[in-house]
Scaffold this motif. Structure first.
Motif, PDB file in Angstrom:
ATOM      1  N   ARG A 399       0.842  -1.206   0.000  1.00  0.00           N
ATOM      2  CA  ARG A 399       0.000   0.000   0.000  1.00  0.00           C
ATOM      3  C   ARG A 399       0.873   1.250   0.000  1.00  0.00           C
ATOM      4  O   ARG A 399       2.010   1.228   0.497  1.00  0.00           O
ATOM      5  N   THR A 400       0.358   2.343  -0.525  1.00  0.00           N
ATOM      6  CA  THR A 400       1.064   3.623  -0.498  1.00  0.00           C
ATOM      7  C   THR A 400       1.379   3.990   0.959  1.00  0.00           C
ATOM      8  O   THR A 400       0.498   3.930   1.816  1.00  0.00           O
ATOM      9  N   GLY A 401       2.619   4.347   1.223  1.00  0.00           N
ATOM     10  CA  GLY A 401       3.016   4.714   2.580  1.00  0.00           C
ATOM     11  C   GLY A 401       3.471   3.556   3.439  1.00  0.00           C
ATOM     12  O   GLY A 401       3.958   3.755   4.552  1.00  0.00           O
ATOM     13  N   GLU A 402       3.331   2.327   2.929  1.00  0.00           N
ATOM     14  CA  GLU A 402       3.768   1.151   3.685  1.00  0.00           C
ATOM     15  C   GLU A 402       5.288   0.982   3.540  1.00  0.00           C
ATOM     16  O   GLU A 402       5.845   1.164   2.460  1.00  0.00           O
ATOM     17  N   SER A 403       5.955   0.644   4.648  1.00  0.00           N
ATOM     18  CA  SER A 403       7.412   0.469   4.608  1.00  0.00           C
ATOM     19  C   SER A 403       7.782  -0.737   3.753  1.00  0.00           C
ATOM     20  O   SER A 403       7.197  -1.802   3.889  1.00  0.00           O
ATOM     21  N   TRP A 404       8.767  -0.534   2.871  1.00  0.00           N
ATOM     22  CA  TRP A 404       9.212  -1.638   2.014  1.00  0.00           C
ATOM     23  C   TRP A 404      10.706  -1.957   2.193  1.00  0.00           C
ATOM     24  O   TRP A 404      11.161  -3.027   1.832  1.00  0.00           O
ATOM     25  N   LEU A 405      11.466  -1.024   2.805  1.00  0.00           N
ATOM     26  CA  LEU A 405      12.898  -1.237   2.991  1.00  0.00           C
ATOM     27  C   LEU A 405      13.346  -0.602   4.300  1.00  0.00           C
ATOM     28  O   LEU A 405      12.971   0.531   4.617  1.00  0.00           O
ATOM     29  N   ARG A 406      14.142  -1.363   5.063  1.00  0.00           N
ATOM     30  CA  ARG A 406      14.756  -0.805   6.277  1.00  0.00           C
ATOM     31  C   ARG A 406      16.255  -0.660   6.011  1.00  0.00           C
ATOM     32  O   ARG A 406      16.954  -1.645   5.769  1.00  0.00           O
ATOM     33  N   LEU A 407      16.729   0.566   6.052  1.00  0.00           N
ATOM     34  CA  LEU A 407      18.122   0.871   5.766  1.00  0.00           C
ATOM     35  C   LEU A 407      18.902   0.973   7.075  1.00  0.00           C
ATOM     36  O   LEU A 407      18.464   1.642   8.021  1.00  0.00           O
ATOM     37  N   HIS A 408      20.045   0.308   7.156  1.00  0.00           N
ATOM     38  CA  HIS A 408      20.929   0.361   8.319  1.00  0.00           C
ATOM     39  C   HIS A 408      22.167   1.151   7.897  1.00  0.00           C
ATOM     40  O   HIS A 408      22.880   0.740   6.975  1.00  0.00           O
ATOM     41  N   TYR A 409      22.434   2.277   8.564  1.00  0.00           N
ATOM     42  CA  TYR A 409      23.539   3.126   8.121  1.00  0.00           C
ATOM     43  C   TYR A 409      24.199   3.821   9.305  1.00  0.00           C
ATOM     44  O   TYR A 409      23.685   3.818  10.431  1.00  0.00           O
ATOM     45  N   GLU A 410      25.360   4.401   9.039  1.00  0.00           N
ATOM     46  CA  GLU A 410      26.058   5.203  10.038  1.00  0.00           C
ATOM     47  C   GLU A 410      26.388   6.548   9.409  1.00  0.00           C
ATOM     48  O   GLU A 410      26.182   6.757   8.210  1.00  0.00           O
ATOM     49  N   ASP A 411      26.884   7.479  10.192  1.00  0.00           N
ATOM     50  CA  ASP A 411      27.172   8.817   9.679  1.00  0.00           C
ATOM     51  C   ASP A 411      28.284   8.751   8.635  1.00  0.00           C
ATOM     52  O   ASP A 411      29.231   7.979   8.796  1.00  0.00           O
ATOM     53  N   PRO A 412      28.163   9.539   7.557  1.00  0.00           N
ATOM     54  CA  PRO A 412      27.069  10.459   7.237  1.00  0.00           C
ATOM     55  C   PRO A 412      25.828   9.732   6.714  1.00  0.00           C
ATOM     56  O   PRO A 412      25.934   8.628   6.172  1.00  0.00           O
TER      57      PRO A 412
END
Length: 449
Positions: A399-412
């Motif tokens: 659905r529109t607005g539904e999360s499809w990807l979780r990104l794991h990152y550090e700075d920057p």
């Protein structure tokens, strides 16, 4: 006997090099008695003119014998096997396949590589486990195989030294994509492992070296021919590489997904590759009478937990503490109590509603590489915590607005441009024929000669 310049001219003009001339070239490369400009010129001549089957087999054999060739006890005859992948996104197959094969009675001295460009490296993934030591001598490898049945290690200093020189020069001279040179590099290292059987996972598609099935088949046939030519029973699997394998991409995240797979909770596409590659090897060794029986044995080893036990023992044998290994392999472990967690997570939301038609694995891998999950040149460190989890799969409705990807990152943090690239990697449409459909990754098998 021709001089090195004469040999370069001969190949440049499209002539076939003799066995003695190829032997002389590889000896000069190994002994470093040849100028780098001459190596580059020969590589470019090979890239432009190619090599016939006899030349490729001689090149492979001479590279293989340029350094140490491993030996195994007589009782391991027909049991020493390995697998090689041409590289993919989220390709964690080795972490599941090696212990599964060991659980089925094989000896698996899996010599793996590091990440380069968008392709993840098995060694980088395993080094996200505290204490895991990828550097093992030939004697240590034999000891681990005797007690555990499998190990996943880096190339020893003495194994195929000619390839170290040629590979670096291929990168510098834009000759990496030469079929004879790819074949010599891959098969010489596997031949130096003194394998009885080898299976090749040759990938094709948007995120692969080969962009279509035909070019992948051509590469696979070169590799299979060269492998069988140096005495290793060799087969190949042609598999699609457009999206990702499994749902996790990135070093620590892929270790977690591999462990979950070994606990019986693996994604279907990953298990498809593990059982297909494993069944081919079990049939080649004679452990299984057929591919279907081999597939069942591999699946039983994973689902039944014997492969997980082998992975735990392998970790301990390669430097991980017993406490850490047992914790990672326990049923309800907190992975982040052991593996590094990124400082930040971000979820991306779908911009449209419908069925997931496509997820561009190449774009995902390229962005993660820039964020630190991979390296742009050899020797650079990687950040084991950087990665991504897919929260949807092709064929699934979103659905529109539904999360499809979780990104794991550090700075920057990722730039707006990188976020936009990731968002465009998701294709959503209203083709309900795609609903619930997962495209098989394996397209074709090439059996040994």
């Amino acid at each position: 006997m021709l001089s090195i310049p004469d040999m370069i001219k001969k190949k440049r003009d499209g002539e076939q090099l003799s066995d003695e001339e190829i032997k002389l070239f590889i000896k000069a490369v190994t002994a470093k008695t040849i100028q780098e400009t001459q190596i580059g010129a020969m590589l470019m001549a090979i890239w432009q003119r190619g090599m016939v089957t006899a030349e490729v087999r001689t090149l492979t054999r001479e590279m293989m014998s340029s350094g140490e060739v491993m030996w195994w006890p007589d009782e391991w005859e027909h049991l020493v096997v390995d697998k090689h992948s041409t590289g993919g996104v989220g390709d964690k197959v080795s972490l599941v396949l090696a212990p599964a094969l060991a659980a089925c009675g094989c000896k698996v001295p899996m010599i793996s590589g590091r990440s380069l460009a968008h392709t993840g490296g098995t060694l980088d993934k395993l080094e996200s486990i505290p204490g895991y030591n990828i550097q093992q001598s030939a004697d240590q490898i034999r000891t681990i195989l005797a007690s555990v049945g499998c190990c996943i290690v880096g190339q020893t200093e003495m194994l195929v030294p000619a390839d170290r020189v040629l590979y670096a020069m291929r990168d510098a001279t834009s000759t990496v994509d030469s079929l004879p040179l790819i074949t010599g590099s891959i098969i010489s290292k596997k031949g130096a492992e003194s394998l009885s059987s080898l299976v090749l996972d040759v990938k094709f598609g948007r995120a692969a070296l080969c962009k279509d099935l035909q070019s992948a088949k051509e590469l696979a046939q070169h590799l299979v021919s060269a492998g069988n030519g140096v005495g290793v029973k060799t087969g190949a699997v042609l598999s699609r590489m457009d999206g990702t394998i499994g749902r996790c991409v990135g070093n620590s995240l892929e270790v977690m997904e591999s462990l979950e797979t070994l606990k019986g909770h693996g994604p279907d596409d990953l298990m498809e590759l593990v059982t297909t590659l494993g069944s081919l090897l079990l049939k080649m060794t004679g452990i299984a009478p057929s591919l279907s029986e081999g597939s069942k044995q591999i699946s039983d080893a994973v689902i039944g937990g014997t492969a997980l036990a082998k992975f735990e023992a392998m970790m301990v044998a390669q430097g991980v503490t017993m406490e850490t290994a047992q914790s990672l392999c326990s049923a309800h472990t907190d992975y982040y109590s052991i593996l590094r967690k990124s400082e930040h997570q971000m979820e991306l939301q779908a911009r449209a509603q419908g069925f997931v038609l496509d997820i561009n694995g190449l774009v995902l891998a390229q962005v993660l590489n820039k964020l630190g999950a991979g390296r742009s040149k050899a020797g650079e460190p990687v950040n084991h915590s950087v990665g991504a989890e897919l929260l949807v799969s092709p064929g699934q409705s979103v659905r529109t607005g539904e999360s499809w990807l979780r990104l794991h990152y550090e700075d920057p943090a990722p730039t707006p441009e990188q976020i936009d690239r990731l968002q465009k990697a998701l294709t959503v449409g209203n083709n309900d024929k795609q609903a619930g459909v997962r495209r098989k990754l394996v397209a074709e098998l090439i059996l040994p000669d």
